[in-house]
Design a protein around this motif. Structure first.
Motif, PDB file in Angstrom:
ATOM      1  N   ARG A 197     -28.478   2.861  40.518  1.00 52.79           N
ATOM      2  CA  ARG A 197     -29.373   1.724  40.235  1.00 52.79           C
ATOM      3  C   ARG A 197     -30.853   2.073  40.407  1.00 52.79           C
ATOM      4  O   ARG A 197     -31.707   1.500  39.726  1.00 52.79           O
ATOM      5  CB  ARG A 197     -29.015   0.508  41.087  1.00 52.79           C
ATOM      6  N   LEU A 198     -31.183   3.030  41.273  1.00 51.36           N
ATOM      7  CA  LEU A 198     -32.586   3.418  41.424  1.00 51.36           C
ATOM      8  C   LEU A 198     -33.096   4.145  40.184  1.00 51.36           C
ATOM      9  O   LEU A 198     -34.256   3.977  39.782  1.00 51.36           O
ATOM     10  CB  LEU A 198     -32.773   4.272  42.675  1.00 51.36           C
ATOM     11  N   ASP A 199     -32.244   4.957  39.575  1.00 53.29           N
ATOM     12  CA  ASP A 199     -32.626   5.600  38.310  1.00 53.29           C
ATOM     13  C   ASP A 199     -32.764   4.566  37.208  1.00 53.29           C
ATOM     14  O   ASP A 199     -33.672   4.647  36.363  1.00 53.29           O
ATOM     15  CB  ASP A 199     -31.582   6.648  37.916  1.00 53.29           C
ATOM     16  N   ALA A 200     -31.866   3.568  37.181  1.00 53.72           N
ATOM     17  CA  ALA A 200     -31.961   2.499  36.185  1.00 53.72           C
ATOM     18  C   ALA A 200     -33.259   1.720  36.357  1.00 53.72           C
ATOM     19  O   ALA A 200     -33.947   1.398  35.382  1.00 53.72           O
ATOM     20  CB  ALA A 200     -30.757   1.557  36.306  1.00 53.72           C
ATOM     21  N   ALA A 201     -33.618   1.431  37.600  1.00 52.00           N
ATOM     22  CA  ALA A 201     -34.855   0.690  37.870  1.00 52.00           C
ATOM     23  C   ALA A 201     -36.074   1.447  37.352  1.00 52.00           C
ATOM     24  O   ALA A 201     -37.009   0.855  36.793  1.00 52.00           O
ATOM     25  CB  ALA A 201     -34.990   0.429  39.365  1.00 52.00           C
ATOM     26  N   HIS A 202     -36.059   2.765  37.528  1.00 47.86           N
ATOM     27  CA  HIS A 202     -37.164   3.587  37.032  1.00 47.86           C
ATOM     28  C   HIS A 202     -37.287   3.468  35.515  1.00 47.86           C
ATOM     29  O   HIS A 202     -38.389   3.351  34.967  1.00 47.86           O
ATOM     30  CB  HIS A 202     -36.939   5.043  37.447  1.00 47.86           C
ATOM     31  N   VAL A 259     -10.403   1.563  27.506  1.00 46.89           N
ATOM     32  CA  VAL A 259     -11.221   2.027  26.380  1.00 46.89           C
ATOM     33  C   VAL A 259     -12.056   3.234  26.790  1.00 46.89           C
ATOM     34  O   VAL A 259     -12.727   3.225  27.824  1.00 46.89           O
ATOM     35  CB  VAL A 259     -12.157   0.901  25.885  1.00 46.89           C
ATOM     36  N   ASP A 260     -12.006   4.276  25.993  1.00 49.34           N
ATOM     37  CA  ASP A 260     -12.864   5.447  26.207  1.00 49.34           C
ATOM     38  C   ASP A 260     -14.263   5.092  25.725  1.00 49.34           C
ATOM     39  O   ASP A 260     -14.444   4.708  24.570  1.00 49.34           O
ATOM     40  CB  ASP A 260     -12.308   6.641  25.427  1.00 49.34           C
ATOM     41  N   GLN A 261     -15.280   5.197  26.594  1.00 48.72           N
ATOM     42  CA  GLN A 261     -16.608   4.707  26.202  1.00 48.72           C
ATOM     43  C   GLN A 261     -17.768   5.528  26.764  1.00 48.72           C
ATOM     44  O   GLN A 261     -18.682   4.997  27.378  1.00 48.72           O
ATOM     45  CB  GLN A 261     -16.754   3.240  26.601  1.00 48.72           C
ATOM     46  N   PRO A 262     -17.733   6.852  26.572  1.00 52.16           N
ATOM     47  CA  PRO A 262     -18.871   7.662  27.025  1.00 52.16           C
ATOM     48  C   PRO A 262     -20.133   7.316  26.241  1.00 52.16           C
ATOM     49  O   PRO A 262     -20.074   6.817  25.112  1.00 52.16           O
ATOM     50  CB  PRO A 262     -18.416   9.092  26.736  1.00 52.16           C
ATOM     51  N   ALA A 263     -21.279   7.564  26.846  1.00 53.39           N
ATOM     52  CA  ALA A 263     -22.554   7.258  26.204  1.00 53.39           C
ATOM     53  C   ALA A 263     -23.598   8.292  26.604  1.00 53.39           C
ATOM     54  O   ALA A 263     -23.569   8.828  27.714  1.00 53.39           O
ATOM     55  CB  ALA A 263     -23.033   5.854  26.573  1.00 53.39           C
ATOM     56  N   SER A 264     -24.517   8.535  25.710  1.00 53.08           N
ATOM     57  CA  SER A 264     -25.577   9.525  25.914  1.00 53.08           C
ATOM     58  C   SER A 264     -26.922   8.834  26.119  1.00 53.08           C
ATOM     59  O   SER A 264     -27.145   7.718  25.650  1.00 53.08           O
ATOM     60  CB  SER A 264     -25.661  10.438  24.681  1.00 53.08           C
ATOM     61  N   SER A 265     -27.830   9.512  26.801  1.00 54.55           N
ATOM     62  CA  SER A 265     -29.208   9.029  26.940  1.00 54.55           C
ATOM     63  C   SER A 265     -30.209  10.080  26.474  1.00 54.55           C
ATOM     64  O   SER A 265     -31.381  10.056  26.853  1.00 54.55           O
ATOM     65  CB  SER A 265     -29.507   8.654  28.401  1.00 54.55           C
ATOM     66  N   ALA A 266     -29.752  11.010  25.646  1.00 52.66           N
ATOM     67  CA  ALA A 266     -30.619  12.115  25.218  1.00 52.66           C
ATOM     68  C   ALA A 266     -31.875  11.619  24.519  1.00 52.66           C
ATOM     69  O   ALA A 266     -32.984  12.131  24.752  1.00 52.66           O
ATOM     70  CB  ALA A 266     -29.837  13.055  24.307  1.00 52.66           C
ATOM     71  N   LEU A 267     -31.738  10.628  23.645  1.00 57.74           N
ATOM     72  CA  LEU A 267     -32.898  10.125  22.913  1.00 57.74           C
ATOM     73  C   LEU A 267     -33.870   9.412  23.847  1.00 57.74           C
ATOM     74  O   LEU A 267     -35.095   9.508  23.687  1.00 57.74           O
ATOM     75  CB  LEU A 267     -32.444   9.188  21.790  1.00 57.74           C
ATOM     76  N   THR A 268     -33.345   8.699  24.833  1.00 50.76           N
ATOM     77  CA  THR A 268     -34.181   8.010  25.815  1.00 50.76           C
ATOM     78  C   THR A 268     -34.989   9.012  26.630  1.00 50.76           C
ATOM     79  O   THR A 268     -36.188   8.832  26.855  1.00 50.76           O
ATOM     80  CB  THR A 268     -33.306   7.156  26.747  1.00 50.76           C
ATOM     81  N   ARG A 269     -34.323  10.063  27.060  1.00 48.37           N
ATOM     82  CA  ARG A 269     -35.006  11.071  27.864  1.00 48.37           C
ATOM     83  C   ARG A 269     -36.126  11.742  27.072  1.00 48.37           C
ATOM     84  O   ARG A 269     -37.219  12.010  27.598  1.00 48.37           O
ATOM     85  CB  ARG A 269     -34.001  12.111  28.370  1.00 48.37           C
ATOM     86  N   GLU A 270     -35.856  11.998  25.804  1.00 47.90           N
ATOM     87  CA  GLU A 270     -36.870  12.620  24.948  1.00 47.90           C
ATOM     88  C   GLU A 270     -38.043  11.672  24.713  1.00 47.90           C
ATOM     89  O   GLU A 270     -39.205  12.092  24.730  1.00 47.90           O
ATOM     90  CB  GLU A 270     -36.240  13.018  23.615  1.00 47.90           C
ATOM     91  N   LEU A 271     -37.749  10.397  24.506  1.00 46.25           N
ATOM     92  CA  LEU A 271     -38.794   9.423  24.176  1.00 46.25           C
ATOM     93  C   LEU A 271     -39.704   9.105  25.354  1.00 46.25           C
ATOM     94  O   LEU A 271     -40.930   9.060  25.214  1.00 46.25           O
ATOM     95  CB  LEU A 271     -38.145   8.129  23.670  1.00 46.25           C
ATOM     96  N   GLY A 273     -39.352  10.542  28.711  1.00 47.34           N
ATOM     97  CA  GLY A 273     -39.424  11.518  29.788  1.00 47.34           C
ATOM     98  C   GLY A 273     -38.679  11.088  31.042  1.00 47.34           C
ATOM     99  O   GLY A 273     -38.951  11.581  32.139  1.00 47.34           O
ATOM    100  N   TRP A 274     -37.708  10.201  30.867  1.00 43.05           N
ATOM    101  CA  TRP A 274     -36.912   9.717  32.005  1.00 43.05           C
ATOM    102  C   TRP A 274     -35.932  10.788  32.439  1.00 43.05           C
ATOM    103  O   TRP A 274     -35.253  11.396  31.614  1.00 43.05           O
ATOM    104  CB  TRP A 274     -36.168   8.454  31.589  1.00 43.05           C
ATOM    105  N   ARG A 275     -35.860  11.030  33.757  1.00 42.07           N
ATOM    106  CA  ARG A 275     -34.937  12.022  34.293  1.00 42.07           C
ATOM    107  C   ARG A 275     -34.236  11.448  35.521  1.00 42.07           C
ATOM    108  O   ARG A 275     -34.868  11.258  36.566  1.00 42.07           O
ATOM    109  CB  ARG A 275     -35.675  13.319  34.682  1.00 42.07           C
ATOM    110  N   PRO A 276     -32.946  11.160  35.448  1.00 40.45           N
ATOM    111  CA  PRO A 276     -32.226  10.671  36.630  1.00 40.45           C
ATOM    112  C   PRO A 276     -32.244  11.706  37.748  1.00 40.45           C
ATOM    113  O   PRO A 276     -32.032  12.892  37.500  1.00 40.45           O
ATOM    114  CB  PRO A 276     -30.799  10.441  36.116  1.00 40.45           C
ATOM    115  N   VAL A 277     -32.496  11.262  38.968  1.00 34.06           N
ATOM    116  CA  VAL A 277     -32.585  12.179  40.102  1.00 34.06           C
ATOM    117  C   VAL A 277     -31.643  11.785  41.245  1.00 34.06           C
ATOM    118  O   VAL A 277     -31.487  12.547  42.202  1.00 34.06           O
ATOM    119  CB  VAL A 277     -34.024  12.268  40.647  1.00 34.06           C
ATOM    120  N   GLN A 278     -31.021  10.623  41.149  1.00 33.57           N
ATOM    121  CA  GLN A 278     -30.146  10.140  42.210  1.00 33.57           C
ATOM    122  C   GLN A 278     -28.735  10.733  42.074  1.00 33.57           C
ATOM    123  O   GLN A 278     -28.410  11.330  41.050  1.00 33.57           O
ATOM    124  CB  GLN A 278     -30.086   8.607  42.173  1.00 33.57           C
ATOM    125  N   PRO A 279     -27.891  10.571  43.093  1.00 37.31           N
ATOM    126  CA  PRO A 279     -26.530  11.106  43.009  1.00 37.31           C
ATOM    127  C   PRO A 279     -25.745  10.530  41.834  1.00 37.31           C
ATOM    128  O   PRO A 279     -25.938   9.360  41.464  1.00 37.31           O
ATOM    129  CB  PRO A 279     -25.896  10.665  44.342  1.00 37.31           C
TER     130      PRO A 279
END
Length: 296
Positions: A197-202, A259-271, A273-279
């Motif tokens: 949740r701290l990464d989400a808040a960021h 339901v199998d439901q993986p998701a990517s955040s590659a485009l978000t990180r590129e746009l 510069g978000w980088r998750p740092v928490q466990p």
């Protein structure tokens, strides 16, 4: 920036508010109860009393601030369509108040489920799925970009975890305790995306500050954690066996686990510069705080 935050005392909102204040913003938090108001005030934010059905209050909060982060949602799965409709009215009311201003409106939604594929920020929920209603609300919010609102949507994964989490992982722990077995559906290979949740808040702060109008973002750190792995950690910490169960044996969560439901955040990180740092989710589970009240 003075920011209106709905759901300011909730699981994610209570992390977003200090994230905003720590970055130099002021916060006006919507509170529907005395306890919510006290929590918001204690965090250093100003309080606005009201709820999602009080459209005049939402309009006042929107017009008196420089931007909005909308996190509140009525999580009543017995009346889910009514909750979705209330959310739609709230989004339209706040968005209309910002029309032509260029101010940011950031909406919380969910990541879509695309069985057999990894969902990206360009994908939408399948028609008729449980997530379709909220997906339609997110699409309406993005459409406000054409009305002069810097709107963006943050898709949240199935697990927004951390100490004190009241969500799906905590529910799975509770079900395991009640049934005496840590269950999964099928062979346990279905995946859930996850974020601390701290990464989400960021990410919500970054979206408020600089997301382009009409942006869809994914707050995803773990692209897909196998449900069987989650069940295994829960079982080990509770000293319980793991087993495949029927979806109906796991209540409403069973349909989601199936339901199998993986998701990517590659485009978000590129746009942004978000980088998750928490466990990650498994590491967070291994820390043990989800099991502190266990009698097992």
């Amino acid at each position: 920036m003075r920011v209106f935050v709905t759901g300011a005392s909730g699981w994610i909102g209570s992390a977003v508010v200090p994230q905003l204040i720590g970055a130099g913003h002021q916060v006006l938090g919507l509170a529907r109860s005395d306890s919510s108001a006290a929590a918001i005030a204690a965090s250093g934010a100003e309080v606005l009393r009201g709820d999602l059905d009080d459209l005049d209050t939402l309009r006042a909060g929107a017009t008196s601030t420089d931007g909005i982060i909308h996190l509140a949602f009525i999580h009543d799965f017995t009346q889910f369509e009514a909750s979705v409709q209330a959310d739609a009215c709230a989004i339209e009311t706040m968005g209309a108040a910002l029309e032509g201003s260029g101010k940011p409106l950031v909406i919380a939604s969910g990541t879509p489920a695309l069985p057999g594929a990894v969902a990206t920020e360009r994908d939408e929920p399948a028609p008729g799925s449980l997530a379709a209603g909220r997906g339609a609300n997110a699409k309406a919010a993005l459409g406000m970009a054409a009305r002069g609102v810097r709107s963006s949507v943050v898709g949240l994964p199935r697990s927004v975890h951390g100490e004190g989490d009241p969500g799906f992982i905590a529910m799975l722990v509770g079900i395991a305790r009640d049934k005496g077995v840590s269950g999964y559906v099928g062979d346990g290979s279905n995946h859930w995306p996850a974020v601390h949740r701290l990464d989400a808040a960021h990410l919500f702060r970054l979206a408020l500050e600089k997301a382009p109008a009409g942006s869809t973002l994914h707050a995803v750190a773990d692209e897909g954690v196998p449900i069987g792995d989650i069940a295994g950690v829960i079982g080990r910490h509770l000293n319980l066996p793991t087993a495949s169960l029927r979806a109906e044996d796991l209540g409403f969560l069973g349909a989601i686990l199936a339901v199998d439901q993986p998701a990517s955040s590659a485009l978000t990180r590129e746009l942004l510069g978000w980088r998750p740092v928490q466990p990650g989710l498994i590491e967070d589970l291994e820390q043990g705080h989800y099991f502190k009240n266990s009698s097992a």
